[in-house]
Design a protein around this motif. Structure first.
Motif, PDB file in Angstrom:
ATOM      1  N   LYS A   1       1.459  -5.357 -45.368  1.00 19.35           N
ATOM      2  CA  LYS A   1       1.856  -4.014 -44.953  1.00 19.35           C
ATOM      3  C   LYS A   1       0.839  -3.383 -44.002  1.00 19.35           C
ATOM      4  O   LYS A   1       0.998  -2.248 -43.587  1.00 19.35           O
ATOM      5  CB  LYS A   1       2.024  -3.124 -46.187  1.00 19.35           C
ATOM      6  N   GLN A   2      -0.204  -4.145 -43.687  1.00 18.00           N
ATOM      7  CA  GLN A   2      -1.270  -3.596 -42.844  1.00 18.00           C
ATOM      8  C   GLN A   2      -1.092  -4.001 -41.386  1.00 18.00           C
ATOM      9  O   GLN A   2      -0.633  -5.094 -41.086  1.00 18.00           O
ATOM     10  CB  GLN A   2      -2.631  -4.093 -43.309  1.00 18.00           C
ATOM     11  N   ARG A   3      -1.454  -3.109 -40.488  1.00 19.68           N
ATOM     12  CA  ARG A   3      -1.543  -3.411 -39.075  1.00 19.68           C
ATOM     13  C   ARG A   3      -3.026  -3.454 -38.735  1.00 19.68           C
ATOM     14  O   ARG A   3      -3.717  -2.445 -38.789  1.00 19.68           O
ATOM     15  CB  ARG A   3      -0.845  -2.324 -38.254  1.00 19.68           C
ATOM     16  N   LEU A   4      -3.559  -4.639 -38.426  1.00 17.65           N
ATOM     17  CA  LEU A   4      -4.983  -4.838 -38.223  1.00 17.65           C
ATOM     18  C   LEU A   4      -5.309  -4.797 -36.734  1.00 17.65           C
ATOM     19  O   LEU A   4      -4.775  -5.587 -35.956  1.00 17.65           O
ATOM     20  CB  LEU A   4      -5.418  -6.171 -38.823  1.00 17.65           C
ATOM     21  N   ALA A   5      -6.170  -3.867 -36.343  1.00 20.00           N
ATOM     22  CA  ALA A   5      -6.526  -3.690 -34.937  1.00 20.00           C
ATOM     23  C   ALA A   5      -7.707  -4.567 -34.554  1.00 20.00           C
ATOM     24  O   ALA A   5      -8.549  -4.897 -35.386  1.00 20.00           O
ATOM     25  CB  ALA A   5      -6.860  -2.216 -34.672  1.00 20.00           C
TER      26      ALA A   5
ATOM     27  N   ASP B   1      -3.828   1.836 -40.327  1.00 22.61           N
ATOM     28  CA  ASP B   1      -3.713   2.018 -38.882  1.00 22.61           C
ATOM     29  C   ASP B   1      -4.847   2.853 -38.299  1.00 22.61           C
ATOM     30  O   ASP B   1      -4.795   3.264 -37.140  1.00 22.61           O
ATOM     31  CB  ASP B   1      -2.377   2.682 -38.537  1.00 22.61           C
ATOM     32  N   ALA B   2      -5.859   3.148 -39.104  1.00 22.45           N
ATOM     33  CA  ALA B   2      -6.966   3.987 -38.659  1.00 22.45           C
ATOM     34  C   ALA B   2      -8.132   3.133 -38.178  1.00 22.45           C
ATOM     35  O   ALA B   2      -8.254   1.958 -38.528  1.00 22.45           O
ATOM     36  CB  ALA B   2      -7.422   4.902 -39.789  1.00 22.45           C
ATOM     37  N   SER B   3      -8.997   3.738 -37.372  1.00 27.21           N
ATOM     38  CA  SER B   3     -10.171   3.055 -36.836  1.00 27.21           C
ATOM     39  C   SER B   3     -11.433   3.782 -37.279  1.00 27.21           C
ATOM     40  O   SER B   3     -11.571   4.988 -37.037  1.00 27.21           O
ATOM     41  CB  SER B   3     -10.131   3.023 -35.297  1.00 27.21           C
TER      42      SER B   3
ATOM     43  N   THR C   1     -16.011  -7.264 -43.438  1.00 22.24           N
ATOM     44  CA  THR C   1     -14.558  -7.122 -43.354  1.00 22.24           C
ATOM     45  C   THR C   1     -13.870  -8.405 -43.797  1.00 22.24           C
ATOM     46  O   THR C   1     -14.366  -9.492 -43.531  1.00 22.24           O
ATOM     47  CB  THR C   1     -14.119  -6.789 -41.918  1.00 22.24           C
ATOM     48  N   LYS C   2     -12.697  -8.252 -44.414  1.00 17.60           N
ATOM     49  CA  LYS C   2     -12.008  -9.401 -44.978  1.00 17.60           C
ATOM     50  C   LYS C   2     -10.534  -9.079 -45.134  1.00 17.60           C
ATOM     51  O   LYS C   2     -10.124  -7.917 -45.099  1.00 17.60           O
ATOM     52  CB  LYS C   2     -12.628  -9.765 -46.322  1.00 17.60           C
ATOM     53  N   LEU C   3      -9.732 -10.141 -45.331  1.00 18.27           N
ATOM     54  CA  LEU C   3      -8.313  -9.951 -45.614  1.00 18.27           C
ATOM     55  C   LEU C   3      -8.091  -9.553 -47.061  1.00 18.27           C
ATOM     56  O   LEU C   3      -7.132  -8.871 -47.390  1.00 18.27           O
ATOM     57  CB  LEU C   3      -7.534 -11.233 -45.303  1.00 18.27           C
ATOM     58  N   GLY C   4      -8.959 -10.026 -47.944  1.00 20.00           N
ATOM     59  CA  GLY C   4      -8.814  -9.703 -49.361  1.00 20.00           C
ATOM     60  C   GLY C   4      -7.918 -10.661 -50.116  1.00 20.00           C
ATOM     61  O   GLY C   4      -7.355 -10.300 -51.148  1.00 20.00           O
TER      62      GLY C   4
END
Length: 453
Positions: free
Chosen positions: A210-214, A406-408, A105-108
């Motif tokens: 624009k992302q919401r990171l859980a 917003d998905a898991s 996983t990364k921010l990109g």
């Protein structure tokens, strides 16, 4: 006189018997919380954070792969740099080609781009971003290798005698090892030494672009008192978790390493918390429990620390650690995902036939989530290999852009013909239309999926 002596002897015998019964009961209760089918990778410990006393342990000193628990030390050194003024929350962290190339996983962030230190911290405690960890390492250590030497030196200063770091993110490296006891040491030290920054670990989510990171830690908000700290997974390590828990004046730090699935790991951690929190001391011992723990017996959870760790922050280590271990190459590429017949009504299964890069298959997907309790999900693939199903979640997340922000991601098992398969799904959709619309967007990106509840 004989009657008096006989009475004393009788009472003494009863007392010894009672003590023996109590010790046997404690031994049985301790064994009862260990998983009945623990893997060879399993290790666990529960430490009273007020006193440093070990409440439960199983293979706590056995060498294990820390996976993304590694980022706890990356954050320790980052917090240390903030406390000393070397960094500020607003300091810009640049991304080299090396940092930008880290697998998810990364921010990109692209090479040449930058983020603030605070954004990097949030990305590590929630998304467990590998690229941000490397960028911090290069900022603080001059290079990834230099920072890894600082990490190992700091581990020694904290009394983590069973730990060697080779990178800042926890991606597979056979030379990178730790123990459940050492991870408990680090978990306690983070809270003891940096209370002004510790609240970062309780962040449920944060917005990046624009992302919401859980947060990957699914026990936050679900198990009473849990306020951090970190999850981790690689194929070699299994599913790892360090949890800090507070209940009134009682505080514990618990570590589970080598879980067989994220769900079973979380369930075992919840059981450890439920079992051992009531047995923790409600009285603070005073001072730095990490430094004082060495005064205990040989069963101390954090041995030989008093001479190594001062009451406040440990001194910043030199550029080179006192020991060197040659790191081996990363593990070879995994096998490909094969097609299989998991057809459901109105369902189209997608087989993943593209070879999975070795490091992608070995890391946490976007979330180490348990199966969502309610709502709608979308299924994107299924496989007889959980590693490959989870790798497909990672690949899908990367290809989907903001569609799954917003998905898991999670996996669900089912059996057919005596074989266990893993469905790769994304949850968190409130309505059927939300799930359908997400699928429509994914299909435009040539990603097959369907909605399930």
């Amino acid at each position: 006189m004989r009657q008096v002596l006989a009475g004393i002897a009788h009472r003494t015998l009863l007392s010894c018997r009672s003590t023996l019964v109590l010790l046997l009961a404690l031994a049985v209760s301790g064994a009862a919380v260990a998983p009945s089918h623990a893997s060879a990778k399993y290790a666990a410990i529960v430490v009273d954070a007020n006193t440093g006393k070990t409440l439960f342990s199983s293979s706590a000193d056995a060498p294990r792969y820390p996976a993304s628990l590694t980022k706890m030390m990356t954050l320790y050194l980052t917090f240390e740099a903030l406390a000393s003024g070397e960094l500020k929350p607003s300091t810009k962290i640049s991304f080299s080609k090396n940092a930008a190339a880290e697998p998810p996983t990364k921010l990109g962030v692209k090479a040449g781009g930058s983020i603030t230190v605070e954004t990097a911290i949030y990305s590590l405690v929630t998304k467990s971003a590998n690229d941000a960890a490397t960028a911090l390492a290069e900022k603080l250590g001059g290079s990834e290798d230099g920072f890894a030497r600082q990490m190992t030196a700091k581990a020694r200063q904290l009394g983590m005698t069973g730990t060697i770091f080779r990178n800042a993110h926890g991606l597979p490296n056979p030379a990178q090892r730790s123990t459940a006891r050492d991870m408990a040491t680090l978990g306690i030290a983070l809270r003891e030494h940096f209370p002004q920054y510790y609240s970062y670990f309780s962040t449920r989510s944060f917005k990046y672009g624009k992302q919401r990171l859980a947060n990957h830690n699914r026990l936050l908000g679900r198990v009473k008192g849990v306020d951090g700290i970190k999850t981790g997974y690689t194929r070699a390590s299994g599913f790892n978790l360090v949890s800090s828990v507070s209940d009134g004046n009682r505080r514990i730090v618990a570590v589970v390493m080598g879980g067989q699935t994220a769900k079973s790991r979380d369930a075992h951690m919840a059981e450890l918390i439920r079992t051992w929190m009531p047995k923790a001391s409600a009285k603070r011992g005073g001072g730095d429990v990490v430094a004082k723990a060495s005064k205990e017996s040989g069963n101390s959870p954090i041995r030989a620390l008093a001479a190594l760790l001062p009451g406040k922050n440990a001194p910043k280590p030199p550029a080179r650690a006192e020991e060197e271990v040659v790191a081996e190459a990363d593990e070879p590429a995994t096998t490909e995902m094969t097609e299989q017949g998991d057809a459901e009504p109105e369902a189209v299964e997608q087989a993943y036939a593209e070879p999975i890069p070795a490091r992608m298959a070995d890391i946490d997907p976007i979330n180490t989530a348990s199966v969502p309790a309610s709502g709608w999900s979308i299924q994107v693939a299924s496989s007889p290999s959980e590693v490959e199903a989870r790798a497909f979640l990672t690949k899908t997340t990367r290809q989907a852009g903001g569609v799954l922000a917003d998905a898991s991601g999670y996996t669900v098992t089912f059996s057919k013909g005596g074989v266990t398969y893993y469905r790769a799904r994304f949850g968190g959709f409130e309505t059927k239309n939300d799930a359908w619309n997400a699928c429509k967007s994914l299909k435009k990106k040539k990603i097959e999926c369907y909605a399930v509840q």
